[in-house]
Motif scaffolding. Structure first.
Motif: not given
Ligand code: URA
Length: 213
Positions: A47-56, A60-63, A65-67, A88-90, A167-169
């Motif tokens: 479980i991550g935080e929230a989508p960023g620009a690319q995920e939006d 899809l989550p974490f697609v 740089r951090s993904g 997924c994300n919170g 730690l978060h990617p």
């Molecule tokens: N960071 C997050 O926490 N979630 C994502 O989906 C992408 C980056």
């Protein structure tokens, strides 16, 4: 008599319901709701935080740089992102300018996460970063102190599950060093422990030996 819905059925229903969600103001700025990727049958949920620009953009989550870093770290720990994990994300909609989601946004999105956890039913959960630690376990701060430890919760939706903050990617992207004690090396160690626990769990389910502590 009708059979109870298979996880993938309830997750499809969840994705449809999420697509129409207007429980918080993030609905106004999103391109799409980002629900999950990976294997809905996996025993391990990330479980991550929230989508960023690319995920939006991709839905899809974490697609981004951090993904990509997350996938590398999982692969290095021997975890197959398509088979072993459900990601997924919170918070399921992108906060403007990639800001941290507010406590209100995390709370508004919680019912979706609870339904996701109920459908996937993962015994093991990895919390990626401080927001996930706060949004899921209600623990504010202390990610560097608590990372790498298995935690539990008496909350009904988390009962019987083991949760590990790491730690978060996106934080790891700030450091290149992989020397002993570096954030990347610590996360690699944490994910090896996650893999060990998953392997022990699967062995106990298939062969009857007891999982590690
Ligand atoms: N960071 C997050 O926490 N979630 C994502 O989906 C992408 C980056």
């Amino acid at each position: 008599m009708a059979l109870p819905p298979a996880p993938s059925d309830s997750l499809q229903g969840l994705a449809l319901a999420c697509a129409h969600c207007r429980r918080c103001g993030l609905a106004d700025g999103r391109q799409q709701v980002v629900v999950a990727r990976g294997n809905p049958e996996a025993r391990l949920m990330l479980i991550g935080e929230a989508p960023g620009a690319q995920e939006d953009a991709e839905g899809l989550p974490f697609v981004g740089r951090s993904g990509r870093l997350l996938d590398q770290l999982l692969a290095a720990a021997g975890l197959d992102t398509a088979a072993d994990v459900y990601i997924c994300n919170g918070v399921k909609c992108r906060p403007p300018n990639n800001r941290k989601p507010t406590a209100g946004e995390m709370a508004a999105c919680r019912p979706w996460l609870e339904q996701q956890i109920a459908a996937v039913d993962p015994p093991l959960i990895v919390l990626l970063g401080a927001s996930a630690l706060e949004g899921v376990l209600g623990i504010r701060g202390g990610i560097t102190r608590r990372r790498g430890q298995w935690l539990s919760s008496p909350a009904e939706w988390l009962r019987g599950r083991r949760l590990m903050p790491v730690l978060h990617p996106s934080y790891l992207l700030r450091f290149q060093a992989q020397t002993e004690g570096s954030p990347r090396a610590l996360t690699a160690t944490d994910l090896w422990e996650v893999r060990r626990a998953l392997t022990a769990l699967e062995a106990s389910q298939h062969g009857g030996s007891s999982p590690g502590p």
